[in-house]
Design an enzyme around this catalytic site. Sequence first.
Site, short mmCIF file in Angstrom:
data_model
loop_
_atom_site.label_atom_id
_atom_site.label_comp_id
_atom_site.label_asym_id
_atom_site.label_seq_id
_atom_site.Cartn_x
_atom_site.Cartn_y
_atom_site.Cartn_z
N GLU A 39 47.03 30.96 60.29
CA GLU A 39 46.87 31.69 61.56
C GLU A 39 48.25 32.22 61.98
O GLU A 39 49.27 31.57 61.75
CB GLU A 39 46.36 30.65 62.59
CG GLU A 39 46.09 31.16 63.97
CD GLU A 39 45.57 30.01 64.87
OE1 GLU A 39 45.77 28.81 64.53
OE2 GLU A 39 44.97 30.32 65.91
N LYS A 109 39.59 35.57 67.06
CA LYS A 109 39.30 34.16 67.35
C LYS A 109 38.50 34.01 68.64
O LYS A 109 38.94 34.46 69.71
CB LYS A 109 40.63 33.39 67.45
CG LYS A 109 40.48 31.89 67.60
CD LYS A 109 41.86 31.22 67.62
CE LYS A 109 41.81 29.72 67.58
NZ LYS A 109 43.17 29.13 67.56
N CYS A 142 41.41 28.32 63.05
CA CYS A 142 41.80 27.02 63.60
C CYS A 142 40.73 26.36 64.45
O CYS A 142 39.71 25.91 63.94
CB CYS A 142 43.12 27.19 64.35
SG CYS A 142 44.09 25.67 64.35
C1 ACM Z 1 44.74 26.05 67.11
O1 ACM Z 1 43.60 26.48 67.34
N1 ACM Z 1 45.72 26.83 66.70
C2 ACM Z 1 45.03 24.63 67.29
#
Ligand code: ACM
Length: 269
Positions: A39, A109, A142
């Site tokens: 990420e 995300k 993530c």
């Molecule tokens: C995250 O979602 N970067 C912990």
Amino acid sequence: MEVGFLQFSPIFGKPDRNLEIIKEILRREKAPEVLVLPELALTGYTFRNPEEAYLLGEEIGGPLTQELISIASEYKIIMAVGFLEKEGKKLYNSSLLLRGDGIKGIYRKVHLFYREKEIFEPGDKGFPVFEVQGVKVGLLLCFDWIFPEAMRTLMVKGVDIILHSANLILPYYQAAAVTRAIENRVYIVLANRTGIEGRYGMRNEFTGGSEVVNPQGEVILKVGRRVEGLFSVNISPEDSRNKNITELNNLLEDRKVDQYEGWDNRQPR
Ligand code: ACM
């Protein structure tokens, strides 16, 4: 199909240096057909505020995107890369799916972790599935892992491989990915970052442990918390298409959606 991950410790705020690190690793190690990077792989993670992040973000198609496409072209690979996406005044924590001939897909995300909520807009385009070399891939980022609905949505859409870019801080997902792989019977390629970012009183220590898990929940490739480099393994993506867990149980057909009352409601009952 060869799949793999590149685990490293991006230098905060230095996209050009991070691109150099990625290229240097690719010069040394043999690249797999599908390579997953962490990420926010070019910018780092611990932004002081939205203004700082805004200066580091880029509209899709800008110079950093072009650099990534030229890397994919040089090594003839498909890459999923965590990317700080700017769209007008908005910022998204995104993942780009790239090939030598351009951008194949974008995922923003959906589930923002902790202070990411101060920086980014939550993703607004759902969980798309993309086809590459006859294989269906889905992108996650993530903290998406902790909401089983995210991977389930991709599974119901027929995904073969989850390309999961991460900057994990909590220590759970490396183990939990085994369950996610079993319950969805899909491959997961988890590319987590390593290292520590300490900035303005904020300290994030990332947990590494990138791995590939097969649809039976076997961890077929795994590295340690602090290791840096590129690692790959051969997989058969079509294994994800058999959803039978016994002769009489199929993970798609046996879902009892009419019994899952309230599961999609915001308010717990
Ligand atoms: C995250 O979602 N970067 C912990």
